[in-house]
Design a protein around this motif. Structure first.
Motif, PDB file in Angstrom:
ATOM      1  N   UNK A   1      41.511  24.072  -9.114  1.00 53.47           N
ATOM      2  CA  UNK A   1      41.794  23.052  -8.102  1.00 53.47           C
ATOM      3  C   UNK A   1      43.165  23.346  -7.524  1.00 53.47           C
ATOM      4  N   UNK A   2      43.219  23.477  -6.236  1.00 50.84           N
ATOM      5  CA  UNK A   2      44.479  23.818  -5.575  1.00 50.84           C
ATOM      6  C   UNK A   2      45.459  22.660  -5.641  1.00 50.84           C
ATOM      7  N   UNK A   3      44.944  21.471  -5.862  1.00 46.36           N
ATOM      8  CA  UNK A   3      45.824  20.317  -5.846  1.00 46.36           C
ATOM      9  C   UNK A   3      46.354  19.947  -7.226  1.00 46.36           C
ATOM     10  N   UNK A   4      45.476  19.875  -8.212  1.00 48.09           N
ATOM     11  CA  UNK A   4      45.983  19.446  -9.514  1.00 48.09           C
ATOM     12  C   UNK A   4      45.963  20.558 -10.546  1.00 48.09           C
ATOM     13  N   UNK A   5      45.619  21.801 -10.141  1.00 42.43           N
ATOM     14  CA  UNK A   5      45.613  22.985 -11.023  1.00 42.43           C
ATOM     15  C   UNK A   5      44.566  22.903 -12.140  1.00 42.43           C
ATOM     16  N   UNK A   6      43.660  21.918 -12.036  1.00 43.22           N
ATOM     17  CA  UNK A   6      42.621  21.814 -13.054  1.00 43.22           C
ATOM     18  C   UNK A   6      41.768  23.097 -13.074  1.00 43.22           C
ATOM     19  N   UNK A   7      41.379  23.521 -14.275  1.00 43.76           N
ATOM     20  CA  UNK A   7      40.489  24.677 -14.402  1.00 43.76           C
ATOM     21  C   UNK A   7      39.066  24.169 -14.619  1.00 43.76           C
ATOM     22  N   UNK A   8      38.165  24.571 -13.744  1.00 38.19           N
ATOM     23  CA  UNK A   8      36.777  24.119 -13.864  1.00 38.19           C
ATOM     24  C   UNK A   8      35.902  25.324 -14.168  1.00 38.19           C
ATOM     25  N   UNK A   9      35.142  25.250 -15.238  1.00 31.78           N
ATOM     26  CA  UNK A   9      34.233  26.341 -15.558  1.00 31.78           C
ATOM     27  C   UNK A   9      32.807  25.816 -15.432  1.00 31.78           C
ATOM     28  N   UNK A  10      32.034  26.420 -14.538  1.00 31.50           N
ATOM     29  CA  UNK A  10      30.687  25.894 -14.281  1.00 31.50           C
ATOM     30  C   UNK A  10      29.775  26.993 -13.758  1.00 31.50           C
ATOM     31  N   UNK A  11      28.482  26.820 -14.015  1.00 28.45           N
ATOM     32  CA  UNK A  11      27.508  27.799 -13.548  1.00 28.45           C
ATOM     33  C   UNK A  11      27.446  27.845 -12.030  1.00 28.45           C
ATOM     34  N   UNK A  12      27.545  26.671 -11.413  1.00 31.73           N
ATOM     35  CA  UNK A  12      27.500  26.622  -9.959  1.00 31.73           C
ATOM     36  C   UNK A  12      28.865  26.189  -9.431  1.00 31.73           C
ATOM     37  N   UNK A  13      29.187  26.682  -8.255  1.00 27.81           N
ATOM     38  CA  UNK A  13      30.480  26.357  -7.657  1.00 27.81           C
ATOM     39  C   UNK A  13      30.624  24.844  -7.537  1.00 27.81           C
ATOM     40  N   UNK A  14      31.667  24.282  -8.135  1.00 27.97           N
ATOM     41  CA  UNK A  14      31.821  22.821  -8.071  1.00 27.97           C
ATOM     42  C   UNK A  14      32.186  22.382  -6.651  1.00 27.97           C
ATOM     43  N   UNK A  15      31.626  21.261  -6.215  1.00 25.42           N
ATOM     44  CA  UNK A  15      31.929  20.746  -4.881  1.00 25.42           C
ATOM     45  C   UNK A  15      33.320  20.152  -4.822  1.00 25.42           C
ATOM     46  N   UNK A  16      33.721  19.555  -5.922  1.00 23.16           N
ATOM     47  CA  UNK A  16      35.049  18.955  -5.924  1.00 23.16           C
ATOM     48  C   UNK A  16      35.630  18.977  -7.323  1.00 23.16           C
ATOM     49  N   UNK A  17      36.939  18.762  -7.387  1.00 17.40           N
ATOM     50  CA  UNK A  17      37.619  18.799  -8.675  1.00 17.40           C
ATOM     51  C   UNK A  17      37.205  17.595  -9.511  1.00 17.40           C
ATOM     52  N   UNK A  18      36.877  17.843 -10.744  1.00 17.05           N
ATOM     53  CA  UNK A  18      36.393  16.760 -11.590  1.00 17.05           C
ATOM     54  C   UNK A  18      37.528  15.812 -11.983  1.00 17.05           C
ATOM     55  N   UNK A  19      38.749  16.270 -11.786  1.00 12.12           N
ATOM     56  CA  UNK A  19      39.857  15.397 -12.174  1.00 12.12           C
ATOM     57  C   UNK A  19      40.405  14.631 -10.972  1.00 12.12           C
ATOM     58  N   UNK A  20      40.710  15.368  -9.878  1.00 11.29           N
ATOM     59  CA  UNK A  20      41.357  14.681  -8.764  1.00 11.29           C
ATOM     60  C   UNK A  20      40.446  14.586  -7.544  1.00 11.29           C
ATOM     61  N   UNK A  21      39.229  15.051  -7.683  1.00 17.06           N
ATOM     62  CA  UNK A  21      38.238  14.961  -6.609  1.00 17.06           C
ATOM     63  C   UNK A  21      38.594  15.770  -5.371  1.00 17.06           C
ATOM     64  N   UNK A  22      39.608  16.597  -5.494  1.00 16.00           N
ATOM     65  CA  UNK A  22      39.961  17.441  -4.353  1.00 16.00           C
ATOM     66  C   UNK A  22      38.832  18.437  -4.081  1.00 16.00           C
ATOM     67  N   UNK A  23      38.650  18.827  -2.840  1.00 16.02           N
ATOM     68  CA  UNK A  23      37.647  19.833  -2.526  1.00 16.02           C
ATOM     69  C   UNK A  23      38.295  21.190  -2.311  1.00 16.02           C
ATOM     70  N   UNK A  24      39.595  21.221  -2.481  1.00 13.86           N
ATOM     71  CA  UNK A  24      40.296  22.499  -2.309  1.00 13.86           C
ATOM     72  C   UNK A  24      40.198  23.275  -3.628  1.00 13.86           C
ATOM     73  N   UNK A  25      39.097  24.009  -3.736  1.00 16.60           N
ATOM     74  CA  UNK A  25      38.794  24.692  -4.988  1.00 16.60           C
ATOM     75  C   UNK A  25      38.593  26.177  -4.727  1.00 16.60           C
ATOM     76  N   UNK A  26      39.219  27.019  -5.547  1.00 14.52           N
ATOM     77  CA  UNK A  26      38.993  28.459  -5.369  1.00 14.52           C
ATOM     78  C   UNK A  26      38.514  29.082  -6.674  1.00 14.52           C
ATOM     79  N   UNK A  27      37.699  30.103  -6.524  1.00 15.25           N
ATOM     80  CA  UNK A  27      37.161  30.748  -7.718  1.00 15.25           C
ATOM     81  C   UNK A  27      38.145  31.789  -8.241  1.00 15.25           C
ATOM     82  N   UNK A  28      38.131  31.989  -9.534  1.00 18.03           N
ATOM     83  CA  UNK A  28      38.910  33.050 -10.176  1.00 18.03           C
ATOM     84  C   UNK A  28      38.559  34.368  -9.491  1.00 18.03           C
ATOM     85  N   UNK A  29      39.578  35.195  -9.254  1.00 22.66           N
ATOM     86  CA  UNK A  29      39.349  36.458  -8.550  1.00 22.66           C
ATOM     87  C   UNK A  29      38.754  37.551  -9.417  1.00 22.66           C
ATOM     88  N   UNK A  30      38.879  37.384 -10.699  1.00 24.62           N
ATOM     89  CA  UNK A  30      38.503  38.485 -11.585  1.00 24.62           C
ATOM     90  C   UNK A  30      36.996  38.542 -11.858  1.00 24.62           C
TER      91      UNK A  30
END
Length: 864
Positions: A423-452
């Motif tokens: 999460x670009x806003x609260x730095x939460x790390x989300x691990x999920x099979x499908x790309x999350x629509x929003x941050x589970x903690x702050x509900x932000x939609x500014x989410x980027x996938x790990x580059x590796x």
RNA sequence: GGGCGGUUAGCUCAGCUGGUAGAGCAUCGGUUUUACACGCCGGGUGUCAGAGGUUCAAGCCCUCUACCGCCCACCA
């Protein structure tokens, strides 16, 4: 004689180009889940999609194919499942290199998405090539089930397993010391680092004490450039020389920083000066010590191995090795170098590009392996998984018991992208099979996938169950898992086998395979390891073109004693190409003489003694071949088949049969034995055996559909067998006597034989037609006393004496000379044996049977 | 520093639970016999790395040594 359409010499090119496609098209290699027969499955070790078939593949792929084909013929429900591997680093580098060469672009110029498109295109082309190459080997693979490690389906399972392990706390993210290859620009796991001895230099550097800069403590290092990142000097607290310095500070040269001297038990008093500079960010031991003492970690070398961080400007951005020289110069100028020593030590190199790896602290994903290893160790201990040869168990245990956490993230684009999102806003790390629509903690939609992406071996570890459809609980998975065999080379026991066992057990609750066949390495004919630099590599495709896949397969099989390296010589392969030709011509003879009235149901009452003899021998061969197969000693099975065909079937039986060709019963035996030979041969030489089978086939369309030979109690004729064996020996002795005495090979002569055993005489009379034919005898007489018939050359074999009458006086002289020579040799042998028999212990303790045998031999020699 | 292999015919290698050494290739002699000259018939070739031990008997089991090779390991 029947007109047949078989050339005098066997053409492997023609035969081998035909059959594969027909087999495949007929669905021969595609099993049904609900078919009858016990399931038997092997998953092909997937070759790199961009690779090309090398000789190691030929071995690792041929051996299971030989096993599979026999199992299939025995009625097992066989699955031999192919696939190819995306091979992260290797493939990406290849495409990058090509991009640079052809369009002078870097992957960054294209961007991730465009670049990956290019890799996919490359993959499609490359895959066709490797698949075509594999097919040339004649492998009975079910291409309808082919898998690719990076297909959508596989990406789904990999994500699923990753998420599962993450939720279980087995996958974690952390900042640790890892190996980084500055050339491949990614971190590596410990296994991908090869330690090689290199000549280095141990430099003793003076670090002035702060209290009194005229005094100093000397540290020894092989990497002076890392001093820019030093945060302490460590000594052993028990070291009398330095004990009192603990707690003091030194002035770190060239930096203006001050760092403490501390005591730590990990420091070896005896090495170097006994004092170690501590660079936590760039050395594993230093990292460990720094953790204990809570020291700062100053990064001074970046990901491309250039100097960086809070260091004097003049060193900044310098290459690590250039900087080393510069630092040495500067220290020398300040008179801070005490001495330098030549020093050989082991340095980690990138397995792929041979660049020296750089130990480096960074935030990566790891798999906790200690807990996964326990059930995997137990599975092998309990023989749920069996290593063949067994010795590899030890290697496996040793590694598993000392296993380190596995760094699974790679800074690449081509691979399974890690399903972690930030999460670009609260730095939460989300691990999920499908790309999350929003941050589970702050509900932000500014989410980027790990580059590796994940280490390629991560998906490989899941291969045995993902290929079978574990993720969908598919019928294939239910039918064919656990698989039966994993065949592979020892160099990937850690990379792959161990990890498959861990992941297989963890994810499915069952081991991934029952047996692991570890084959050796293929070396050149001088026993040297093949390598491109030595220019001694052999391309299996060249061999196949020149000698045939059958000859290559047979060579590999007969040389593959379990676990032993193979020295592959072209001459040997040539020899088995010759063998193929021999088989061809033997078949040609048989087929030529068939008249269409043959019956594979043999009436043992009506067949000849030679027929009985070959059936008994065939039967025994079949029994042993099956035994060897069951022990995975295919090399012994191959050897047995080879000698049965050449030394017995061709050299003797076909010759015997020439006297009996008018009998439909003998012709039936000829046909049956040929059929059985083709069946025995089929696992090893699928092409030629099929080609010939087609000329004599009865019900089944393909040889693979026929039932593999098994021991038959109808074909046991011990007395006849023994009689023919005697006949063979008498013929051999007769031939030898002829040759030794220079009797023209083709000249038909009169031969006298003598034997005291009435029984044997009776047999010989029955078999005289064979004897006459094979000994080029015009007429043979069995007499009671040779001395009265004629003077001649003598021979002795078993209970038989042979006499070939002299044609003239010269003959007589020659014989006299020969006898004198032999006399000396025999005398020596006899005295040797007699002394042994008269020796005290032998007669008392050795088993009766052996003594008897011994005495019998002695008797024979004396008689001679 | 640990661990594992290998050392057998000129070359490359087999040799299963100890019973008097085998294959392929190469080599030598003979042979174009009606399946095969990619053939057929016949021959030679070995202190089984070295030393010691167990045994009636050791290439095979045990100990040590030498050489070659491999794997694992954070001594700066």
């Amino acid at each position: 004689m029947t007109e047949i359409n078989m050339e005098k010499s066997y053409d492997h090119l023609q035969t081998e180009s035909d059959w594969y496609q027909k087999w495949e098209a007929s669905g021969l290699f595609t099993p049904e889940c609900n078919a009858t027969g016990i399931p038997f499955s092997i998953i092909l070790p997937p070759p790199n999609v961009t690779g090309s078939l090398h000789i190691g593949h030929a071995l690792t792929l041929s051996l299971p194919d030989i096993i599979m084909r026999r199992k299939k013929m025995q009625g097992f429900n066989v699955l031999w499942l192919p696939g190819v591997d995306h091979a992260g680093i290797a493939t990406q580098m290849m495409v990058e290199k090509n991009l640079k060469k052809e369009r002078q672009l870097s992957k960054e110029d294209l961007g991730r998405e465009k670049f990956l498109e290019l890799v996919w295109q490359w993959k499609d082309v490359s895959e066709k090539k490797i698949v075509a190459q594999i097919k040339k080997l004649g492998l009975a693979l079910d291409w309808s089930r082919m898998k690719f490690t990076l297909s959508d389906d596989m990406q789904g399972v990999v994500r699923r397993v990753f998420v599962k392990l993450y939720r279980e706390g087995k996958i974690y993210q952390g900042t640790y010391m890892v190996n980084r290859c500055p050339s491949c620009k990614t971190v590596l796991s410990d296994l991908e680092v090869e330690h090689k001895e290199v000549q280095g230099r141990l430099t003793y550097i003076r670090y002035p004490l702060q209290q009194d800069p005229r005094k100093y403590i000397v540290v020894a290092t092989t990497r002076p450039e890392t001093m820019l990142g030093d945060v302490a000097v460590a000594v052993n607290p028990k070291d009398a020389r330095y004990k009192k310095l603990i707690g003091q500070e030194v002035l770190l040269p060239l930096t203006g920083r001050t760092i403490p001297i501390l005591g730590d038990d990990d420091v070896d008093k005896k090495f170097g000066s006994g004092a170690v500079k501590i660079t936590p960010a760039h050395d594993p031991l230093d990292f460990k010590i720094a953790l204990k003492h809570n020291l700062e970690k100053i990064v001074v070398i970046d990901e491309l191995a250039r100097m960086t961080g809070p260091i004097p400007e003049k060193y900044s951005r310098m290459d690590r090795f250039a900087c080393r020289q510069e630092i040495l110069n500067d220290l020398r100028a300040l008179n801070l170098i005490e001495k330098e020593e030549e020093y050989f030590h082991n340095i980690g190199h990138c397995q792929r590009c041979e660049t020296m790896v750089e130990p480096n602290i960074s935030r990566q994903w790891f798999l906790k392996t200690a807990e996964l290893a326990q059930p995997a160790i137990r599975a092998v201990l309990e023989k749920q998984v069996v290593f063949l040869p067994e010795k590899w168990e030890k290697v496996y245990f040793n590694w598993m018991e000392n296993i380190q956490d596995w760094c699974i993230s790679r800074q690449l684009w081509w691979g399974h992208r890690i399903p972690a999102y930030y999460c670009q806003d609260c730095q939460e790390v989300l691990v999920a099979e499908d790309t999350p629509g929003q941050c589970s903690r702050c509900a932000s939609t500014r989410i980027v996938q790990d580059n590796d992406v994940l280490d390629t071996w991560f998906s490989s570890a899941l291969w045995p169950f993902t290929t079978l459809g574990w993720q969908n609980d598919s019928p294939d998975f239910k039918t064919f898992y656990p698989t039966s065999i994993m065949a592979t080379a020892f160099d990937i026991i850690f990379f792959w086998v161990a990890r498959m066992i861990m992941m297989g057990i963890h994810c499915t609750g069952a081991v991934p395979f029952r047996e692991v066949l570890i084959n050796g390495l293929i070396r050149d004919e001088k026993g040297q390891k093949m390598s491109k630099t030595k220019n001694n590599t052999i391309d299996p495709l060249d061999l196949i073109r020149e000698y045939g896949a059958d000859a290559l397969r047979f060579t590999l099989a007969i040389q593959a004693a379990p676990g032993m390296d193979i020295s592959l010589s072209v001459n040997r392969i040539k020899g088995y190409k010759t063998f193929a030709n021999k088989i061809w011509n033997a078949s040609r003879y048989v087929i030529m003489n068939l008249q269409g009235d043959e019956d594979l149901q043999i009436d043992v009452q009506k067949i000849s003694d030679a027929d009985r003899w070959i059936l008994q021998l065939l039967n025994a061969t079949i029994e042993k071949v099956n035994m060897f197969f069951d022990d995975y000693h295919m090399y012994e099975a191959a050897d047995l088949i080879y000698h049965f065909i050449w030394d017995e079937y061709c050299d003797w039986y076909l010759e015997f049969s020439k006297s009996d060709l008018e009998s439909p019963h003998t012709r039936s035996v000829l046909k049956l034995t040929l059929f059985r030979i083709l069946q025995l041969l089929h696992p090893f030489m699928p092409f030629i055996s099929e080609e010939i089978y087609q000329k004599i086939k009865t019900e089944k369309d393909f040889l693979l559909q026929t039932e593999f030979p098994a021991f038959s109690k109808n074909f046991v004729f011990p007395e006849t067998f023994a009689a023919i064996e005697v006949l063979k020996k008498v013929v051999a002795e007769t031939r030898k006597t002829r040759t030794e005495n220079r009797i023209e090979p083709n000249k038909k002569i009169v031969i006298y034989l003598k034997c005291d055993s009435a029984e044997e005489k009776e047999q010989m009379v029955k078999h005289l037609k064979y004897f006459n034919f094979l000994s080029r005898s015009q007429h043979t007489e069995i007499v009671d006393d040779l001395s009265v018939v004629a003077k001649g050359f003598r021979g002795v074999s078993q209970n038989w004496e042979i006499l070939l009458p002299f044609a003239d006086d010269q003959d007589r002289l020659r014989e006299l000379q020969r006898l004198n020579g032999e006399h000396g040799k025999l005398d020596k042998l006899i005295s040797q044996m007699e002394s042994k028999l008269s020796g005290s212990g032998f007669v008392d303790k050795a088993p009766a049977e052996i003594i008897l045998n011994f005495k019998k031999n002695l008797q024979e020699y004396i008689e001679k």
